[in-house]
Design a protein around this motif. Structure first.
Motif, PDB file in Angstrom:
ATOM      1  N   UNK A  28      -7.853   0.622  -3.600  1.00  0.00           N
ATOM      2  CA  UNK A  28      -6.769   1.268  -4.342  1.00  0.00           C
ATOM      3  C   UNK A  28      -6.244   0.292  -5.377  1.00  0.00           C
ATOM      4  N   UNK A  29      -5.924   0.787  -6.557  1.00  0.00           N
ATOM      5  CA  UNK A  29      -5.383  -0.097  -7.586  1.00  0.00           C
ATOM      6  C   UNK A  29      -3.903  -0.378  -7.336  1.00  0.00           C
ATOM      7  N   UNK A  30      -3.283   0.409  -6.477  1.00  0.00           N
ATOM      8  CA  UNK A  30      -1.893   0.180  -6.079  1.00  0.00           C
ATOM      9  C   UNK A  30      -1.827  -0.127  -4.596  1.00  0.00           C
ATOM     10  N   UNK A  31      -0.632  -0.145  -4.068  1.00  0.00           N
ATOM     11  CA  UNK A  31      -0.444  -0.425  -2.641  1.00  0.00           C
ATOM     12  C   UNK A  31      -0.872   0.763  -1.784  1.00  0.00           C
ATOM     13  N   UNK A  32      -1.392   0.476  -0.615  1.00  0.00           N
ATOM     14  CA  UNK A  32      -1.641   1.504   0.393  1.00  0.00           C
ATOM     15  C   UNK A  32      -0.447   1.435   1.325  1.00  0.00           C
ATOM     16  N   UNK A  33       0.301   2.514   1.429  1.00  0.00           N
ATOM     17  CA  UNK A  33       1.569   2.492   2.162  1.00  0.00           C
ATOM     18  C   UNK A  33       1.556   3.489   3.316  1.00  0.00           C
ATOM     19  N   UNK A  34       2.418   3.228   4.287  1.00  0.00           N
ATOM     20  CA  UNK A  34       2.568   4.079   5.456  1.00  0.00           C
ATOM     21  C   UNK A  34       4.023   4.509   5.547  1.00  0.00           C
ATOM     22  N   UNK A  35       4.261   5.787   5.838  1.00  0.00           N
ATOM     23  CA  UNK A  35       5.638   6.226   6.048  1.00  0.00           C
ATOM     24  C   UNK A  35       6.282   5.365   7.118  1.00  0.00           C
ATOM     25  N   UNK A 102      -4.545  -2.427  11.460  1.00  0.00           N
ATOM     26  CA  UNK A 102      -4.006  -3.758  11.174  1.00  0.00           C
ATOM     27  C   UNK A 102      -2.558  -3.714  10.706  1.00  0.00           C
ATOM     28  N   UNK A 103      -2.191  -2.728   9.908  1.00  0.00           N
ATOM     29  CA  UNK A 103      -0.806  -2.682   9.417  1.00  0.00           C
ATOM     30  C   UNK A 103       0.187  -2.499  10.559  1.00  0.00           C
ATOM     31  N   UNK A 104      -0.260  -1.929  11.655  1.00  0.00           N
ATOM     32  CA  UNK A 104       0.627  -1.742  12.805  1.00  0.00           C
ATOM     33  C   UNK A 104       0.910  -3.049  13.531  1.00  0.00           C
ATOM     34  N   UNK A 105       0.180  -4.106  13.215  1.00  0.00           N
ATOM     35  CA  UNK A 105       0.417  -5.402  13.833  1.00  0.00           C
ATOM     36  C   UNK A 105       1.551  -6.167  13.158  1.00  0.00           C
ATOM     37  N   UNK A 106       1.994  -5.727  11.998  1.00  0.00           N
ATOM     38  CA  UNK A 106       3.013  -6.458  11.242  1.00  0.00           C
ATOM     39  C   UNK A 106       4.296  -6.630  12.046  1.00  0.00           C
ATOM     40  N   UNK A 107       4.778  -5.581  12.683  1.00  0.00           N
ATOM     41  CA  UNK A 107       6.015  -5.671  13.465  1.00  0.00           C
ATOM     42  C   UNK A 107       5.901  -6.699  14.575  1.00  0.00           C
ATOM     43  N   UNK A 108       4.759  -6.721  15.250  1.00  0.00           N
ATOM     44  CA  UNK A 108       4.531  -7.697  16.310  1.00  0.00           C
ATOM     45  C   UNK A 108       4.542  -9.116  15.751  1.00  0.00           C
ATOM     46  N   UNK A 109       3.891  -9.314  14.616  1.00  0.00           N
ATOM     47  CA  UNK A 109       3.834 -10.649  14.005  1.00  0.00           C
ATOM     48  C   UNK A 109       5.217 -11.115  13.552  1.00  0.00           C
TER      49      UNK A 109
END
Length: 126
Positions: A28-35, A102-109
């Protein structure tokens, strides 16, 4: 067969996003985001014991069997599943291939870093 699906191009010729059907790569040329809006969530609790969970994870370097010349880094889904099963997805194929969100690991980190900071602060006081 097509080797790439390009959804839309900007006026400068750069694709907004591309799915490469030969490698499975999504660009993606922009960010891939999650609600992540609080209004969409319930039963919100701060993660506890984050550092011990992170310590059980093993970062690895590897090559994919179908692209042995490309060096990659990451985690092994089966190992992650033993520690944090909620971030591992298993597909419905006969092989039951596992993937890591992988993005779901951010909170844990984030919480693990805060745990480390608390330990450092405690050592500084002594």
């Amino acid at each position: 067969t097509a080797t790439a699906v390009v959804m839309e191009r900007r006026s400068d010729g750069v694709a907004l996003f591309t799915f490469d059907t030969s490698t499975g790569a999504f660009t993606a040329s922009g960010d891939v985001v999650t609600n992540s809006d609080e209004r969409l969530k319930m039963n919100i609790e701060t993660l506890s014991e984050a550092l011990p969970k992170v310590m059980e994870l093993r970062g690895v370097s590897f090559n994919m069997k179908d692209n042995p010349d490309l060096d990659k880094i990451g985690l092994i889904a089966q190992e992650v599943e033993k520690v944090i099963p909620e971030v591992v997805l298993t597909d419905k194929s006969s092989q039951q291939i596992k993937s890591v969100a992988y993005s779901s690991l951010v909170g844990l980190l984030v919480e693990a870093i805060k745990d480390l900071k608390a330990e450092v602060d405690e050592i500084k006081v002594q």
